[in-house]
Enzyme design. Structure first.
Site, PDB file in Angstrom:
ATOM      1  N   LEU A 206       0.799  -1.288  -0.015  1.00  0.00           N
ATOM      2  CA  LEU A 206      -0.073   0.070  -0.122  1.00  0.00           C
ATOM      3  C   LEU A 206       0.916   1.377  -0.009  1.00  0.00           C
ATOM      4  CD1 LEU A 206      -2.656  -0.941   2.769  1.00  0.00           C
ATOM      5  CD2 LEU A 206      -2.887  -0.853   0.279  1.00  0.00           C
ATOM      6  N   HIS A 207       0.531   2.170  -1.031  1.00  0.00           N
ATOM      7  CA  HIS A 207       1.250   3.375  -0.688  1.00  0.00           C
ATOM      8  C   HIS A 207       0.582   4.400  -1.491  1.00  0.00           C
ATOM      9  CE1 HIS A 207       2.479   2.119  -4.876  1.00  0.00           C
ATOM     10  NE2 HIS A 207       2.596   3.366  -5.190  1.00  0.00           N
TER      11      HIS A 207
END
Ligand code: UDP
Length: 363
Positions: A206-207
């Site tokens: 996740l970013h």
């Protein structure tokens, strides 16, 4: 023909590698390249490892433009790259993907009246809250030669009024790298320590700001995932942006293994052997599609619809409530199988270089 290649951030390194290898293999006396690293990603885990593992030569120059806000970074790259181009004139600037470096370097080149080629042109999420979508739109609005991954991307460009003879449907350079390295993937050193078993764990990345910038939101997502994986381990190689937020939250869960960003060979070993990948990355949805690994994307839209229409990817959206039903489908063995998009065959860079060679011969 002098070609200046731009690479700035992790996904760029994976895309630029096969292009460099194809230029070298082509061995044309009429074409040479200079590699510029903007320094957008700069540390061992987000940059150096990829140069080593993907046999990318040392950059000719590193502009060292890491850190800062979107505007600070864009400005820093533009100032440094203008100096670079004035000191080392070129005939073509080739940019890849959709990061800040892609947009900043295209603008500088175009204003110095240098032609711009964009690899991965024409893809669109139509979501202007994503910095990447702005980068894509700006870059494509001033690009001269458009290399596309899908017919859909080419169509988007035609609809925007781009002449057909400027658009080249070549396939996907990220998949070139995947296919050329697939037999060299490396089992990560923690495999035994964590007692990992093939198809018995998840990979999570996740970013995107929409998922990670708000602590509460991030924690809700992590809770929903870890509570619904029937105690299987979730491997979470954490992006520096996400690490900063998660540290403040103090979140932990026995199923969740937070690890440093992995090298390409270790990461894709994990993906290839995973039960499923949960992500908000774009590139990873392409890789899971080619490797046939179930993929759940925590975004409301995608610029890569082929990974859903043809591949193994499904868009769950950003509402944590969508996670449990999707995991149920997976655990019931009902996840779709998918197929591989046209020209994602490992030869995209070769096709790009054939086009460049023709340009060089006509100079
Ligand atoms: N990747 C990697 N190590 C990791 C996470 C990702 O090598 O720990 C690779 C992954 O295989 C893919 C690329 O990085 O090739 C995706 O990068 P990212 O998710 O940062 O960018 P995006 O594709 O969303 O632009």
């Amino acid at each position: 023909m002098r070609v200046t290649l731009i690479a700035g951030a992790r996904p760029n390194f994976i895309k630029i590698a096969p292009i460099i290898h194809a230029i070298k293999a082509n061995n044309s006396t009429k074409m040479n390249y200079r590699l510029v690293h903007t320094g957008q990603h700069f540390d061992e885990k987000m940059s150096h490892t990829f140069f080593k593992q993907l046999n990318i030569p040392e950059p000719d120059i590193n502009l060292s433009c890491g850190g800062g806000s979107q505007a600070e970074q864009t400005a820093a790259i533009m100032i440094a790259f203008e100096k670079e181009l004035l000191a080392n004139p070129t005939d073509l600037v080739l940019v890849v993907g959709d990061v800040t470096s892609t947009m900043a370097c295209s603008i500088v080149a175009k204003k110095l009246k240098i032609k711009v080629a964009h690899v991965e042109a024409g893809i669109r999420s139509y979501d202007m809250s994503m910095p990447e979508e702005i980068n894509r739109l700006v870059t494509d609005s001033i690009t001269d030669y458009f290399f596309t991954t899908t017919v859909w991307a080419s169509e988007n460009l035609k609809k925007a009024g781009i002449a057909e003879n400027k658009i080249f449907f070549v396939g996907n350079v990220m998949i070139d790298t995947l296919l050329s390295k697939r037999n060299q993937f490396v089992r990560p050193s923690f495999w035994n320590d964590l007692n990992l078993k093939t198809k018995k764990y998840f990979v999570l990345t996740l970013h995107r700001p929409a998922n990670v910038d708000d602590i509460n939101n991030l924690v809700k997502l992590l809770n929903e995932i870890t509570n619904n994986v029937y105690s299987l381990p979730v491997l979470f190689p954490i992006h520096p942006r996400t690490a900063k937020v998660l540290k403040e939250s103090g979140f932990s869960n026995v199923n969740l293994h937070i690890i440093e960003p992995l090298g390409y060979l270790e990461f894709n070993y994990l993906v290839e052997n995973a039960l499923c990948v949960i992500t908000d990355s774009g590139g990873i949805t392409e890789e899971t599609t080619v490797m046939g690994i179930p993929c759940m994307t925590l975004r409301d839209n995608t610029e890569r619809p082929e990974t859903i229409d043809l591949g193994t990817n499904e868009l769950l959206g950003t509402n944590p409530k969508a996670i449990k039903p999707a995991l149920e489908i997976l655990f019931n063995g009902k996840w779709k199988k998918g197929s591989i998009p046209e020209k994602w065959d490992g030869k995209a860079a070769e096709r790009i270089v054939t086009v460049l060679e023709k340009m060089a011969n006509n100079l």
